[in-house]
Write a protein that holds these residues in place. Structure first.
Motif, mmCIF file in Angstrom:
data_model
loop_
_atom_site.group_PDB
_atom_site.id
_atom_site.type_symbol
_atom_site.label_atom_id
_atom_site.label_comp_id
_atom_site.label_asym_id
_atom_site.label_seq_id
_atom_site.Cartn_x
_atom_site.Cartn_y
_atom_site.Cartn_z
ATOM 1 N N PHE A 108 46.098 63.416 32.504
ATOM 2 C CA PHE A 108 46.044 64.342 31.375
ATOM 3 C C PHE A 108 47.033 65.500 31.536
ATOM 4 O O PHE A 108 47.784 65.833 30.617
ATOM 5 N N ILE A 109 47.038 66.121 32.709
ATOM 6 C CA ILE A 109 47.916 67.278 32.929
ATOM 7 C C ILE A 109 49.377 66.846 32.879
ATOM 8 O O ILE A 109 50.215 67.469 32.223
ATOM 9 N N GLU A 112 50.472 65.820 29.274
ATOM 10 C CA GLU A 112 50.643 66.985 28.399
ATOM 11 C C GLU A 112 52.004 67.637 28.609
ATOM 12 O O GLU A 112 52.680 68.036 27.654
ATOM 13 N N LYS A 113 52.429 67.726 29.864
ATOM 14 C CA LYS A 113 53.727 68.334 30.177
ATOM 15 C C LYS A 113 54.876 67.434 29.730
ATOM 16 O O LYS A 113 55.855 67.901 29.144
ATOM 17 N N GLN A 116 55.348 67.130 25.841
ATOM 18 C CA GLN A 116 55.601 68.375 25.107
ATOM 19 C C GLN A 116 56.954 68.338 24.396
ATOM 20 O O GLN A 116 57.984 68.090 24.999
ATOM 21 N N LEU A 122 48.875 63.365 22.367
ATOM 22 C CA LEU A 122 48.155 62.856 23.533
ATOM 23 C C LEU A 122 46.700 62.574 23.152
ATOM 24 O O LEU A 122 45.998 63.451 22.645
ATOM 25 N N ARG A 124 43.310 61.689 24.883
ATOM 26 C CA ARG A 124 42.684 61.706 26.213
ATOM 27 C C ARG A 124 41.535 60.704 26.250
ATOM 28 O O ARG A 124 40.438 60.981 25.753
ATOM 29 N N GLU A 550 43.241 72.780 37.060
ATOM 30 C CA GLU A 550 44.568 72.937 36.464
ATOM 31 C C GLU A 550 45.081 74.358 36.646
ATOM 32 O O GLU A 550 44.358 75.332 36.443
#
Length: 633
Positions: A108-109, A112-113, A116, A122, A124, A550
């Motif tokens: 997920f993290i 997302e990056k 972008q 995204l 999840r 996070e």
């Protein structure tokens, strides 16, 4: 002349010159990302043009090769090419005015990056309120529209699921075209690496034995033949290994097995002469890899062919089911491979001890040198690889090393690069998840190493993770349990803090094969339609609880264990885990106030065993350090 330098996390901001213009690194990172996003948008535009020309309304791109492998060769990284997302799991869906990417909690993290600015949304997976892809398609596709995908990289199970879900809308499937072929002009070559024979002294069983066992299982399921497509199962069955996927010693191949003949479809040019001769002597007929489709089309009608829908492609399944009765069962090779034989287990114990020595020496080097010499996430990973390469049986890494410092460790599958990596400081923690491929086993181990002062909150999190790992290590259960029965042992200390980790606690590990292997696993979640495997004696499994916050930190402690039989009485066959990994737990991260007396006993017993097993292989300074590190008196 243009000078370009990208800031690494944790470093100071410097100004650089781009074509005469002075900009700081933060601005430069933004400009690089803008350029990357422009490239992705351009590729998506071309894809949508091809979709329109073919009459496709939605186009689906999974992360898979022709065998639905977890990790794939660069040739098959179509989803990454069109999305910029580099994780090992995810499916991209594109339509004329939008795009979405579905991935699991491990990414997920990261997703997302990486997404972008691309315009890709995204999704999840398994988060509350997030539709699965088939649900999204059912909700958004209009009557009579067309769904496109390359049927060679979509599993039969997924294809049939989509058929059922979209039947009411009379959706057409166009699955015979790979739209990337005309867009990805500099696509890497199709994988064709060397294929070699594994010595029977390492394999523990002959090809003939394995073929016999497999066909017995096939016939018990009411089938007369097996079409096998899963790469690591194929490698196990024929005692061969390849190099078509990074860190995974597999070769592109298929097989058809019956009492009449055994046919292996593989690229003959890369099959070593000795391997070809050995297979021929065992009655295995070798045909070219790309002739499998024609072979299936010419099989006599009416045969009962077993095919695992999870790995068999939708395209090949459609060919089989058109002329044959498909017995839709799991590959029997999966379970046969998962239960390691005594020869494999003996080699694994030896290799895991050597691998543990290498990682422990790495931890000593890191703690001794932190703050004295510059060490980055990349150079730390390189040093660990160097230590592993000193082991005579070393072949390769079992996956790219994950070395995440500070907040980078919160990304479960983070991978640093020389252009973007953190410099380690004598503070905080470094998470290192790594492993090796050896002639004698495949390793997977994680340690989170304290480099200097950490907060009380981090120590509490670290202590909970260690407690969970040790509780699982000391599990006792009756035969018949699956990983879902045991998962709570590892997760309980983390749950008590109101935290969780968005992945399973453990997975099987291959033997000189893929680092992720089934059917065994440790996970709590019930998923309808997904079967669970009883844990059998001889199955190896990872034990890796964690905490991931996070923007702050990530903690994971991982060992590999083997299930073994204990006492058997009127209540049943009791079982336990035998530990393979012997690497110290960092006591600098432990706050014993948060441990029960039983958990303390587990911790000090494990630390003492680590010292006793590793001390004979260490230099005097390393040995003295380990004695203090493990708190051995």
């Amino acid at each position: 002349m243009c000078a370009v330098c990208i800031k690494t996390p944790g470093s100071t901001v410097h100004h650089v010159t781009i074509c005469g213009e002075s900009v700081n690194n933060k601005d430069l990172e933004g400009r690089v990302r803008d350029m990357e996003n422009a490239v992705i948008c351009g590729r998506l535009t071309k894809l949508r043009e091809r979709m329109q020309a073919e009459g496709i309304d939605y186009y689906m791109i999974p992360t898979a090769d022709f065998h639905n492998s977890e990790y794939v060769n660069d040739y098959f990284m179509v989803r990454e090419y069109f999305s910029h997302f580099s994780g090992s799991n995810g499916t991209l869906l594109v339509w004329q005015d939008g795009a979405g990417l579905w991935t699991d909690g491990r990414y997920f993290i990261q997703a997302e990056k990486e997404l972008q600015g691309t315009g890709i949304a995204l999704f999840r997976m398994q988060d509350e309120g997030v539709p699965d892809m088939d649900e999204f398609l059912s909700q958004n596709m209009k009557q009579g529209q067309t769904l496109g995908f390359d049927g060679r990289v979509v599993s039969a199970s997924e294809g049939k699921k989509l058929e059922k879900k979209l039947a009411g809308k009379e959706v057409s499937f166009l699955f015979e075209k790979d739209l990337a072929e005309t867009i990805w002009t500099d696509r890497p070559a199709f994988p064709a690496g060397r294929v070699w024979m594994l010595d029977e002294a390492l394999a523990g069983k002959s090809v003939e034995e394995k073929l016999g066992e497999t066909l017995e299982k096939v016939e018990k399921e009411g089938a007369d033949s097996l079409f096998l497509t899963k790469l690591d199962d194929l490698m196990w069955l024929f005692n061969i290994r390849g190099c078509d996927v990074e860190c995974n010693p597999v070769a592109m191949s298929y097989a058809y097995l019956s009492r009449e003949e055994t046919v292996l479809f593989i690229q003959k040019a890369v099959l070593e002469d000795t391997a070809a001769a050995s297979l021929a002597a065992k009655g295995v007929k070798v045909e070219e890899y790309d002739t499998v489709t024609d072979y299936l089309k010419t099989l006599p009608e009416g045969r009962k062919v077993m095919a695992d829908q999870r790995q068999c492609s939708y395209a090949l399944y459609r060919i089989l089911s058109g002329r044959q009765t498909v017995v839709e069962k799991k590959n029997p090779t999966e379970l046969l491979k998962a239960v390691k034989n005594p020869v494999e287990l003996a080699h694994m114990e030896d290799i895991y001890l050597k691998d543990s020595v290498a990682l422990t020496r790495f931890i000593y080097w890191l703690k001794t040198n932190i703050g004295k010499i510059e060490i980055t996430e990349v150079t730390a990973a390189d040093h660990l690889e160097m230590l592993r390469r000193q082991i005579p049986e070393f072949l390769d890494l079992s996956f790219p090393t994950i070395a995440g410092y500070g907040e980078n460790a919160a990304m479960m599958h983070y991978e640093a690069t020389p252009d973007s990596c953190a410099v380690l400081k004598p503070e905080g923690m470094l998470l290192v998840d790594s492993g090796g491929q050896y002639l004698g086993g495949t390793t997977d181990v994680t340690r989170t190493i304290v480099l200097g002062p950490v907060s009380d909150e981090i120590r509490r999190h670290y202590t909970a993770v260690a407690a969970g790992m040790l509780q699982m290590t000391n599990a006792r259960w009756i035969h018949g349990c699956t990983g879902r029965n045991l998962d709570i042992l590892a997760r309980q200390p983390v749950w008590e803090l109101g935290l969780d980790y968005k992945c399973g606690t453990g997975h099987g590990v291959g033997y000189i094969l893929n680092v992720h292997e089934g059917p065994q696993g440790l996970r709590w979640r019930y998923v309808e339609g997904v079967s669970e495997a009883v844990i059998e004696a001889g199955m190896d499994i990872t034990n890796e609880p964690g905490v991931y916050v996070e923007g702050s930190h990530g903690i994971r402690i991982e060992n590999v264990m083997v299930a073994e039989n204990d006492v058997k009485n009127e209540y049943g066959q009791f079982m336990y885990f035998k530990t393979l990994t012997w690497v110290p737990i960092d006591m600098d991260g432990i706050d014993e106030r948060y441990l029960t007396q039983t958990q303390k006993e587990y911790l000090y017993t494990y630390q003492r065993q680590v010292y006793e097993r590793l001390a004979p292989f260490l230099e005097e300074e390393e040995r003295e350090w380990l004695k203090k590190e493990t708190r051995v008196e």
